[in-house]
Design an enzyme around this catalytic site. Sequence first.
Site, PDB file in Angstrom:
ATOM      1  N   LYS A 186      60.438  -4.010  15.517  1.00  0.00           N
ATOM      2  CA  LYS A 186      61.052  -5.047  15.524  1.00  0.00           C
ATOM      3  C   LYS A 186      60.559  -5.979  16.556  1.00  0.00           C
ATOM      4  CE  LYS A 186      65.422  -6.734  16.366  1.00  0.00           C
ATOM      5  NZ  LYS A 186      66.389  -7.866  15.038  1.00  0.00           N
ATOM      6  N   ASP A 219      66.304  -4.096  11.544  1.00  0.00           N
ATOM      7  CA  ASP A 219      68.197  -4.442  10.619  1.00  0.00           C
ATOM      8  C   ASP A 219      67.640  -4.798   9.301  1.00  0.00           C
ATOM      9  OD1 ASP A 219      66.182  -6.526  11.061  1.00  0.00           O
ATOM     10  OD2 ASP A 219      67.976  -7.621  12.136  1.00  0.00           O
TER      11      ASP A 219
END
Length: 362
Positions: A186, A219
């Site tokens: 991330k 994600d």
Amino acid sequence: MHADIVVLPGDGIGPEVTAAAVEALQFTAQRYGHTFRLREHLIGGAAIDATGEPLPAATLEACRQADAVLLGAVGGPKWSDPNAKVRPEQGLLALRKGLGLYANLRPVRPHPATLGAAPIKPHLLAGVDLLVVRELTGGIYFGQKRREADRASDLCEYSTAEIERVVRRACALARERRRHVTSVDKANVLETSRLWRDVASRVAREEFPDVTLEHQLVDSMAMHLLSRPRAYDVVVTENMFGDILTDEASMLAGSMGLLPSASLGEGRVGLYEPIHGSAPDIAGRGIANPVGAILSAALLLRHSLGLEREAACIEQAVAATLDAGILSADLAVAGQAATTAEVTTAVRDRMETGCQVAELRD
Ligand code: IPM
Ligand code: MG
């Protein structure tokens, strides 16, 4: 060969599925002329009940001395009071840390016979063969934890060395496969992820020029894992992202009950456990799927004992069992489910016939 194997049944369905895996190991020993000394020890809630601790010193010591460790599952409602001082899960985390098992291998290869059980369209699943390598001894799981009256924090920390070794392991595994590694982070938000991305890029570039590395944000990875699972070969990621993505990936296979895992460090001793939990709702009923545990025994033979032929024998027997439609309740249509014992016996029968074929080929 001779091998010392510690067996940690744990809680819930842990003892039932572990017994099935032990049966497969014992049959392997008999069939191929090995001696496996299997010794049971306490972990998790069972250990808390008996000793007050989730990982008694005797258990850790026995695991350190062993060639390999086979584990069932830990946890359950009996020990899940949020204010409890000790929790079963701490035993598992301390064991992984104590044995230095930083690389958790979770292979996902949907079997044709169980495609129908997956909530994903079958045409997306054909040919899926991915290996998630989850970092297992760092990150937010092991950072400092704080709790005050009106706030709490969990520190996520990674060192360069911790990232290097797990990325190296993932790239080395990719060399045995399709030479493609997806590193998941991330990096648009987290500093640990920016370090992760830098280190992963350098290790791949300098040490594995023959392996292709791509980076993906966690994600979008969660989405692509479902929309184009065939695109992945080896996926390497940090501890918590790996925990979450592998539960998601298990749905590609149809059931959590099917998936094994291997946790490896620098030494020979590895920890082998199905990725499912203790499933207290079905514990003690003899209906749990033993396949994840049996396939974990196969990984044990391969990675800790170097017995590739024996590992393949178990894997082929499991595949043949699923092909024959012998499916436990998590996979079968209502009314036709096989029990834990029936699946285990079916695997054993197919080891008997399948492994003979393997021997003749030698
Ligand atoms: C797993 C489990 C464990 C984890 C729990 C039981 C601590 O979910 O092995 O994936 O979070 O690592
Ligand atoms: Mg998990």
